[in-house]
Design a protein around this motif. Sequence first.
Motif, PDB file in Angstrom:
ATOM      1  N   UNK A   1       0.816  -1.203   0.000  1.00 44.30           N
ATOM      2  CA  UNK A   1       0.000   0.000   0.000  1.00 44.30           C
ATOM      3  C   UNK A   1       0.855   1.262   0.000  1.00 44.30           C
TER       4      UNK A   1
ATOM      5  N   UNK B   1       2.041   3.049  -3.276  1.00 41.77           N
ATOM      6  CA  UNK B   1       1.017   3.464  -4.224  1.00 41.77           C
ATOM      7  C   UNK B   1       1.282   4.937  -4.550  1.00 41.77           C
ATOM      8  N   UNK B   2       1.311   5.277  -5.832  1.00 43.63           N
ATOM      9  CA  UNK B   2       1.588   6.657  -6.244  1.00 43.63           C
ATOM     10  C   UNK B   2       0.299   7.476  -6.255  1.00 43.63           C
ATOM     11  N   UNK B   3       0.281   8.549  -5.479  1.00 46.25           N
ATOM     12  CA  UNK B   3      -0.900   9.419  -5.475  1.00 46.25           C
ATOM     13  C   UNK B   3      -0.522  10.848  -5.883  1.00 46.25           C
TER      14      UNK B   3
ATOM     15  N   UNK C   1      -7.222   8.170  -7.554  1.00 47.06           N
ATOM     16  CA  UNK C   1      -6.511   9.455  -7.580  1.00 47.06           C
ATOM     17  C   UNK C   1      -5.006   9.223  -7.660  1.00 47.06           C
ATOM     18  N   UNK C   2      -4.390   9.747  -8.698  1.00 45.17           N
ATOM     19  CA  UNK C   2      -2.931   9.628  -8.817  1.00 45.17           C
ATOM     20  C   UNK C   2      -2.269  11.003  -8.859  1.00 45.17           C
ATOM     21  N   UNK C   3      -3.079  12.056  -8.676  1.00 47.48           N
ATOM     22  CA  UNK C   3      -2.530  13.412  -8.692  1.00 47.48           C
ATOM     23  C   UNK C   3      -3.319  14.226  -7.677  1.00 47.48           C
ATOM     24  N   UNK C   4      -2.826  14.228  -6.436  1.00 49.86           N
ATOM     25  CA  UNK C   4      -3.491  14.974  -5.370  1.00 49.86           C
ATOM     26  C   UNK C   4      -3.746  16.408  -5.811  1.00 49.86           C
TER      27      UNK C   4
ATOM     28  N   UNK D   1       0.839   4.116 -14.275  1.00 50.26           N
ATOM     29  CA  UNK D   1       0.966   4.410 -12.849  1.00 50.26           C
ATOM     30  C   UNK D   1      -0.199   3.813 -12.071  1.00 50.26           C
TER      31      UNK D   1
ATOM     32  N   UNK E   1      -0.004   0.761  -9.284  1.00 46.40           N
ATOM     33  CA  UNK E   1      -0.631   0.807  -7.961  1.00 46.40           C
ATOM     34  C   UNK E   1      -1.452  -0.457  -7.713  1.00 46.40           C
TER      35      UNK E   1
ATOM     36  N   UNK F   1      -0.814  -3.452  -4.935  1.00 48.19           N
ATOM     37  CA  UNK F   1      -1.812  -3.747  -3.907  1.00 48.19           C
ATOM     38  C   UNK F   1      -2.231  -5.207  -3.923  1.00 48.19           C
TER      39      UNK F   1
END
Lengths: 362, 362
Positions: free
Chosen positions: A244, A247-249, B248-251, B286, B290, B294
Amino acid sequence: MRGPGGGANLLVLRSHNTALVLDLLRTAGPEGISRLELAERTGLTPQAVSKITARLREEGLAAEAGRRASTGGKPRTVLRLVPEAGHAVGVHLDRDELRAVLADLDGTVVARRHGPLDLGAGAEAVLTRVASVVEELEAELPAGGSLLGAGVALPGPLDHRRGVLHRVTGFPEWDGFPLRDALSARLGGVPVVVDKDTNAVALGLAVAGEGGSFAYLHLGTGLGAGLVIGGSVHRGPRTGAGEFGHQVVQLDGPPCGCGDRGCVEALCLAAVARGETAEAARVLGTGAANLVGLLDIDRVLVGGRTVEGAPEVFVSGVRGVLEARARRTGEECGVVRLVSGEERVAEGAAQLVLAPVFGQDG
Amino acid sequence: MRGPGGGANLLVLRSHNTALVLDLLRTAGPEGISRLELAERTGLTPQAVSKITARLREEGLAAEAGRRASTGGKPRTVLRLVPEAGHAVGVHLDRDELRAVLADLDGTVVARRHGPLDLGAGAEAVLTRVASVVEELEAELPAGGSLLGAGVALPGPLDHRRGVLHRVTGFPEWDGFPLRDALSARLGGVPVVVDKDTNAVALGLAVAGEGGSFAYLHLGTGLGAGLVIGGSVHRGPRTGAGEFGHQVVQLDGPPCGCGDRGCVEALCLAAVARGETAEAARVLGTGAANLVGLLDIDRVLVGGRTVEGAPEVFVSGVRGVLEARARRTGEECGVVRLVSGEERVAEGAAQLVLAPVFGQDG
DNA sequence: TGCACTTTGGCAACAGCGTTGCGAAAGTAG
DNA sequence: CTACTTTCGCAACGCTGTTGCCAAAGTGCA
């Protein structure tokens, strides 16, 4: 329920149903459960349950425990699990600490050990230490008691199926060490099971009645997860599931120790270091929301030393993100709850051995 | 293998083993498979296999198909599945198009229909159209053939277990429509199964031999996923799993139609619109990485109209991200492969009915 | 051509599973 | 005390996969 190759014979059938009944007996606790109730819950006929429980009583795994009040006829005889019929040792190896418990079939801790540990001292030294702790606890078994096996939980990624470690973070000498077989040999053939600490916690929660599908997110010196899907721990084909933390966010975000950029772990811990706990919680919640959306799990549980520092902030922060997402998708929100407990990992490690008796995690 | 409540009786045992044998017969294809091989693969004894196959031959589901060369003794008799013993209709409802196929037990398409469709025309109109197409295909059944049921696959999120739609994107009048029961009633009680289009594709791939755990990522007008874990489609407790697009991969990234910010779908489609296909592939990769981390899945498969526009770019882009991640974690990389096919969704929809016969997706 | 050997696969008897029919046991209700 | 309800075990049963045995159908060698 399936034998080798997927084919099921009568032996497989029997152990399946027996495990099912044992699990209901365990869940019922000391108050016990009646035969008819067992029949209703399993879908088996009352007579089949009678036969199974008779066998369990002969083997000493179950016993009568009084009677219920009558409802106009013969009162139901209540059965209960005999927890002393089997024990398991659970060992939690952390970077600087060792905790071990002796648990009975019910998961109740009946003896414990703990002390400092240096994972960097090398495999042989640690192995000797662990083996002696297990033997100490084995000596505390009640008279006539038997040790079913030992479960070991530790941080790094590892191969659960083969019981081999890889890449224990910061200790390269552990790379590829066959912990399961080595420890089992030291203990004279006692069965050993090895798993990630987060998986052990997740299993412990599942056994303790946390039903359905859920994720345990552990935020300590790192960020990991234990996944339970449909009541059983999900480890994946190579037993490496639950990564976890990486994980790229945040695409092209700040670099992480793993070599990538914008990982949840890096962002979360950086926010904590800056004192921005609420932001850390929001980042964690975003990762959790991604997980919830992908797997449609029921609940998310957060824990770990860092969370303990400000539990309310983390819980409400993660819950906020999840509820916002739930409002958009219309799906029920995965509820967030805080958990704690010093021996939780060790108890979960013991369940690595105990759970298969009850048809779980086998 | 489990009955109601988890308890298993002899009937459950039999259907489990029968389905297992049927599945091996199906997998073997027209060349067939011998009794002894079935015994080895299932873990059952040769005699048990003989009894099961004898019953299947009586029922017309299996037949002899010649003999193998001798290896010094009596040559093995080869058995095969009789595909004509059962058929299913698979329907693919898209926003502007309807495709339907009639498939035999083997999954082979023996008849087809397709034409334009207006999902916005309302539930009644579409229902009538679908029912008439199913009946047309039913009329093309070979003499004596029987229809096991109809599977329907369509975009929006829905409740697979109850067969109820919610929120078909852009068509609010479909909200809460009980498609399964309504269609089944129209068809005079023929069993109906409803699922997401991506799940249908994933199931179709799993049945076609794509083993283990994998994810199918579909990039068309939206971005969705179908997850297969350990050979079976993962839908989650509320059958809403696979919400890959709104990961979501771009906060705090650009807003998405869902109300959140920085979703993979929004970023990916925006990049495509800008003509930056490579960037779109990197974003998709990406999200895939993720997912792989996981769940520790074996493979990722990408498809959909947008991918078809530049397959090499997407495949190599996603593969690049996954391989970079694999180099860091040391784990084997989930390989990426491109797939296509106009009737793939409809074929997968047929498998919603067929797969349970073979013990899958039941 | 004949005989020994190997391998396959069915028949029959069997052990063990859950199921059914029935009756004893143990209460309540009047 | 009698009638009734409910629980639960015994015995017979049907069905599962298993085991022991033998016929069938090939190969290989003399």
